[in-house]
Design a protein around this motif. Sequence first.
Motif, PDB file in Angstrom:
ATOM      1  N   GLU A  37       0.820  -1.212   0.000  1.00 29.21           N
ATOM      2  CA  GLU A  37       0.000   0.000   0.000  1.00 29.21           C
ATOM      3  C   GLU A  37       0.856   1.265   0.000  1.00 29.21           C
ATOM      4  O   GLU A  37       0.490   2.261  -0.615  1.00 29.21           O
ATOM      5  CB  GLU A  37      -0.979  -0.029   1.168  1.00 29.21           C
ATOM      6  N   THR A  45      -0.951   4.564  -7.712  1.00 29.98           N
ATOM      7  CA  THR A  45      -1.674   3.477  -8.374  1.00 29.98           C
ATOM      8  C   THR A  45      -2.429   2.641  -7.352  1.00 29.98           C
ATOM      9  O   THR A  45      -2.271   2.808  -6.156  1.00 29.98           O
ATOM     10  CB  THR A  45      -0.689   2.602  -9.191  1.00 29.98           C
ATOM     11  N   ASP A  46      -3.221   1.731  -7.838  1.00 27.53           N
ATOM     12  CA  ASP A  46      -3.985   0.830  -6.989  1.00 27.53           C
ATOM     13  C   ASP A  46      -3.064  -0.295  -6.502  1.00 27.53           C
ATOM     14  O   ASP A  46      -2.277  -0.825  -7.291  1.00 27.53           O
ATOM     15  CB  ASP A  46      -5.153   0.248  -7.801  1.00 27.53           C
TER      16      ASP A  46
END
Length: 110
Positions: A37, A45-46
């Motif tokens: 994360e 970004t994800d």
Amino acid sequence: MDSNEGTTPPVEFDSETGEYRVRWDPEQNSPTVAVVETIAAAEGTDPTSLDSLAEEIDLDSLEQLITPPNSDSDVHVQFQIRDYRVTVDSGGLVTLRSLDSDETNGETTV
């Protein structure tokens, strides 16, 4: 299931040091999730798009080093991945700094 269970708090950016930081709860969260994360936040970004991290670092070993069973030790692991220096500690802190930032700012604290 509690909606906060297994989630990592938001990643913070310190513009003075150029560091991304997140505190994670070692009792409820995985250090590898916190690392993923934090990198995702730095890259904008994800986290699910970073599946290739498992090819770059042994996430199981990181997990075992940071969260050893029945250990009261304070463990710090530092490694380079992609263009970042990442530090993970068993107390629940992930710090990420761009390697470019290290070169620009040096390792000296004023």
